[in-house]
Design an enzyme around this catalytic site. Structure first.
Site, short mmCIF file in Angstrom:
data_model
loop_
_atom_site.label_atom_id
_atom_site.label_comp_id
_atom_site.label_asym_id
_atom_site.label_seq_id
_atom_site.Cartn_x
_atom_site.Cartn_y
_atom_site.Cartn_z
N HIS A 1 5.95 -12.03 5.88
CA HIS A 1 5.82 -11.56 4.50
C HIS A 1 7.19 -11.29 3.90
O HIS A 1 8.12 -10.91 4.60
CB HIS A 1 4.94 -10.31 4.42
CG HIS A 1 5.33 -9.20 5.35
ND1 HIS A 1 4.98 -9.19 6.68
CD2 HIS A 1 6.05 -8.07 5.14
CE1 HIS A 1 5.46 -8.10 7.25
NE2 HIS A 1 6.12 -7.41 6.34
N ILE B 1 0.82 -1.21 0.00
CA ILE B 1 0.00 0.00 0.00
C ILE B 1 0.86 1.27 0.00
O ILE B 1 0.39 2.34 -0.39
CB ILE B 1 -0.98 -0.02 1.20
CG1 ILE B 1 -2.19 0.85 0.95
CG2 ILE B 1 -0.27 0.37 2.49
CD1 ILE B 1 -3.33 0.61 1.94
N HIS C 1 9.00 -8.92 1.13
CA HIS C 1 8.91 -7.76 0.24
C HIS C 1 9.72 -8.05 -1.02
O HIS C 1 10.84 -8.57 -0.94
CB HIS C 1 9.57 -6.53 0.89
CG HIS C 1 8.91 -6.00 2.11
ND1 HIS C 1 8.12 -4.87 2.11
CD2 HIS C 1 8.94 -6.43 3.41
CE1 HIS C 1 7.70 -4.61 3.34
NE2 HIS C 1 8.19 -5.54 4.15
P1 AMP Z 1 7.07 -4.66 7.65
O1 AMP Z 1 6.17 -5.36 8.63
O2 AMP Z 1 7.84 -3.54 8.24
O3 AMP Z 1 7.96 -5.61 6.87
O4 AMP Z 1 6.17 -3.96 6.53
C1 AMP Z 1 4.79 -4.08 6.43
C2 AMP Z 1 4.42 -3.59 5.06
O5 AMP Z 1 3.02 -3.79 4.89
C3 AMP Z 1 4.71 -2.11 4.80
O6 AMP Z 1 5.55 -1.97 3.66
C4 AMP Z 1 3.32 -1.51 4.57
O7 AMP Z 1 3.32 -0.49 3.60
C5 AMP Z 1 2.53 -2.72 4.13
N1 AMP Z 1 1.10 -2.63 4.40
C6 AMP Z 1 0.50 -2.26 5.56
N2 AMP Z 1 -0.83 -2.30 5.42
C7 AMP Z 1 -1.08 -2.72 4.15
C8 AMP Z 1 -2.28 -2.96 3.40
N3 AMP Z 1 -3.50 -2.77 3.94
N4 AMP Z 1 -2.17 -3.35 2.11
C9 AMP Z 1 -0.94 -3.52 1.56
N5 AMP Z 1 0.21 -3.33 2.22
C10 AMP Z 1 0.15 -2.92 3.50
#
Ligand code: AMP
Ligand code: ZN
Length: 108
Positions: free
Chosen positions: A101, A31, A103
């Site tokens: 997840h 997002i 990236h």
């Molecule tokens: P991290 O947990 O730091 O590895 O990153 C979490 C990732 O999830 C971040 O890059 C956010 O931009 C992404 N994120 C959070 N909420 C959403 C959502 N509703 N849809 C897509 N991506 C998301």
């Protein structure tokens, strides 16, 4: 119903821009992209992060499937010249969403 944001995205109670889905994994656009292309791959099985991984067939096959699909989709989305992968794990890893997840991001 799980309180986990990414479990809700898998269940489609929270919308996302879906790239790919099968019985085991789910892939969607981040997002808040940090590059021209930025997507996330997640297992449908709720795993908090890599600290929960076990040396068993299920986890090994899931992680392998996620990585192979990461590369296939990166190429399909225009990143055949290369891309970055990142897995933030736990508090010290800067993890914000506590559903494992991967990236994938890069510029075309
Ligand atoms: P991290 O947990 O730091 O590895 O990153 C979490 C990732 O999830 C971040 O890059 C956010 O931009 C992404 N994120 C959070 N909420 C959403 C959502 N509703 N849809 C897509 N991506 C998301
Ligand atoms: Zn979850």
């Amino acid at each position: 119903m799980s309180e986990c944001l990414f479990c809700k995205i898998i269940a489609k109670t929270i919308p996302s821009k879906v790239i790919y889905e099968d019985e085991d994994i789910f892939v969607f656009h981040d997002i808040n992209p940090c590059a021209e292309v930025h997507f996330l791959l997640i297992p449908k099985l709720h795993l908090t992060n890599m600290l929960e991984l076990q040396n068993d067939r299920l986890h090994i096959s899931l992680m392998g499937k996620l990585m192979v699909k990461a590369n296939q989709l990166a190429i399909e989305l225009g990143l055949a010249n290369g891309y970055k992968t990142l897995v933030n794990t736990g508090v010290n890893g800067g993890q914000e969403v506590y559903h494992l997840h991967i990236h994938v991001f890069g510029n075309k």
